[in-house]
Motif scaffolding. Structure first.
Motif, PDB file in Angstrom:
ATOM      1  N   UNK A  23       1.231  -0.926   0.308  1.00 16.01           N
ATOM      2  CA  UNK A  23      -0.385   0.070  -0.194  1.00 16.01           C
ATOM      3  C   UNK A  23       0.813   1.173  -0.090  1.00 16.01           C
ATOM      4  N   UNK A  24       1.768   1.731   0.860  1.00 14.92           N
ATOM      5  CA  UNK A  24       2.440   2.247   0.667  1.00 14.92           C
ATOM      6  C   UNK A  24       3.628   2.934  -0.669  1.00 14.92           C
ATOM      7  N   UNK A  25       3.373   1.621  -1.270  1.00 16.89           N
ATOM      8  CA  UNK A  25       4.407   1.820  -2.218  1.00 16.89           C
ATOM      9  C   UNK A  25       3.304   2.290  -3.504  1.00 16.89           C
ATOM     10  N   UNK A  26       2.123   1.717  -3.524  1.00 18.14           N
ATOM     11  CA  UNK A  26       0.669   2.013  -4.078  1.00 18.14           C
ATOM     12  C   UNK A  26       0.341   4.302  -3.840  1.00 18.14           C
ATOM     13  N   UNK A  27       0.350   4.325  -2.468  1.00 15.59           N
ATOM     14  CA  UNK A  27      -0.432   5.163  -2.570  1.00 15.59           C
ATOM     15  C   UNK A  27       0.900   6.149  -3.128  1.00 15.59           C
ATOM     16  N   UNK A  28       2.282   6.068  -2.436  1.00 13.82           N
ATOM     17  CA  UNK A  28       3.093   7.315  -3.047  1.00 13.82           C
ATOM     18  C   UNK A  28       3.274   7.229  -4.930  1.00 13.82           C
ATOM     19  N   UNK A  29       2.730   5.979  -5.324  1.00  9.74           N
ATOM     20  CA  UNK A  29       2.891   6.303  -6.578  1.00  9.74           C
ATOM     21  C   UNK A  29       2.000   7.300  -6.925  1.00  9.74           C
ATOM     22  N   UNK A  30       0.539   7.001  -6.826  1.00  7.73           N
ATOM     23  CA  UNK A  30      -0.873   7.908  -6.562  1.00  7.73           C
ATOM     24  C   UNK A  30      -0.366   9.223  -6.533  1.00  7.73           C
ATOM     25  N   UNK A  31       0.356   9.714  -5.127  1.00 12.03           N
ATOM     26  CA  UNK A  31       0.382  11.062  -4.638  1.00 12.03           C
ATOM     27  C   UNK A  31      -1.165  11.276  -3.644  1.00 12.03           C
ATOM     28  N   UNK A  32      -1.572  10.192  -3.196  1.00 12.03           N
ATOM     29  CA  UNK A  32      -2.803  10.131  -1.866  1.00 12.03           C
ATOM     30  C   UNK A  32      -2.633   9.088  -1.413  1.00 12.03           C
ATOM     31  N   UNK A  33      -3.287   8.734  -0.844  1.00  8.47           N
ATOM     32  CA  UNK A  33      -3.910   7.293  -0.052  1.00  8.47           C
ATOM     33  C   UNK A  33      -5.447   7.448  -0.791  1.00  8.47           C
ATOM     34  N   UNK A  34      -4.641   5.961  -0.862  1.00 11.73           N
ATOM     35  CA  UNK A  34      -6.280   4.882  -1.611  1.00 11.73           C
ATOM     36  C   UNK A  34      -7.160   4.726  -1.318  1.00 11.73           C
TER      37      UNK A  34
END
Length: 306
Positions: A23-34
């Motif tokens: 999840x941290x990797x995904x949120x870093x790529x999104x630039x926001x919380x999932x």
């Protein structure tokens, strides 16, 4: 601004769909919380190859085909077996059933289900195994972010309109002498349709009708979850128009220009000679091209008889 395409993982078939697994990797790529939905999607799909996600369509179709028509089938069989008074109390068949004198034995329902399930598994299942490259080529994505509700609704509308228009003309071609005698007559075996008969067809027709269903997503690419929803919605609609019942409380009656079971039931009742009601979803193609004249005459005759 975050570019969704940057996190879509274009890999070979054996590879997982996302370039991150936490999840941290995904949120870093999104630039926001999932969102909760995105977190659930990440947990489910992070280590699953894209082609397996696409093949979910087969399982969704078979599960939907098994369960969705079941309540109507049980309702019809119960009404057939019950005394007149009980049947009327249960469902008022003279009011809701479009062809109240048409009753099939349980064996016909079982045969239809087994024959259709076999055809769907062999056609849709086999097609899913070989069509994945085309799915990726047109831009069906599997990454994050998930589409918004507005995006999904707009795509569903486009897909319905495209499928309805192309399906109308394919249906007319299937009612030519050669098309009907060699392919489409299988679907018209049941002149009083029921839910399980919706995809009951020659294997070639199942494949042919896949073309208009996939054209919309090819024109307006979507997320894989939207593709699942589109096929689910399309199959539910097919079951609805083949249900054989015209319930006054059906929410589809609120959809403008939606044909529904009454519109399509007339097409089946007339059979192979039918030159009316070729549209599968909306009624405007039949109206524009004059292929609803027989149906409108039929409805006018019923109103005069009342």
């Amino acid at each position: 601004t975050f570019d969704a395409e940057r996190i879509i993982h274009h890999t070979t078939l054996p590879s997982p769909m996302l370039p991150y697994a936490t999840a941290p990797e995904a949120e870093a790529a999104l630039g926001r919380a999932m969102t909760r939905a995105e977190a659930a999607w990440l947990r489910y799909s992070a280590s699953m190859p894209d082609h397996l996600l696409y093949c979910h369509n087969v399982a969704i179709l078979l599960l939907l085909y098994t369960l969705a028509p079941l309540p109507l089938a049980l309702l019809e069989l119960r009404a057939r077996a019950a005394p007149d008074g009980v049947a009327a109390a249960v469902m008022r068949p003279s009011t809701y059933k479009l062809q109240p004198r048409a009753h099939l034995p349980p064996a016909a329902f079982v045969r239809c289900y087994l024959d259709t399930g076999r055809v769907l598994l062999l056609t849709v299942g086999a097609l899913s195994l070989v069509s994945y490259p085309a799915v990726k080529m047109v831009g069906i994505r599997t990454g994050l972010p998930l589409p918004s509700a507005g995006e999904v609704a707009a795509q569903m509308l486009v897909y319905l309109l495209v499928e309805d228009y192309l399906g109308y003309w394919i249906h007319r071609l299937l009612h030519t002498r050669w098309g009907y005698d060699n392919i489409h007559r299988v679907h018209h075996e049941f002149t009083a349709p029921f839910g399980y008969a919706a995809p009951y067809a020659h294997w070639a027709e199942v494949l042919i009708l896949g073309v208009p269903a996939f054209t919309g997503p090819a024109i307006v690419p979507c997320h894989m979850t939207t593709l699942w929803l589109w096929f689910l919605l399309r199959h539910l609609e097919a079951i609805d128009i083949h249900s054989g019942f015209n319930f006054p409380f059906n929410p589809t009656k609120l959809i403008p220009f939606y044909g529904g079971a009454d519109h399509h039931d007339y097409h089946h009742r007339v059979g192979g000679q039918s030159q009316s009601n070729f549209s599968s979803v909306f009624t405007f193609c039949d109206h524009l091209y004059g292929t609803d004249k027989g149906y409108r005459y039929h409805k006018a005759s019923l109103e005069k008889a009342c």
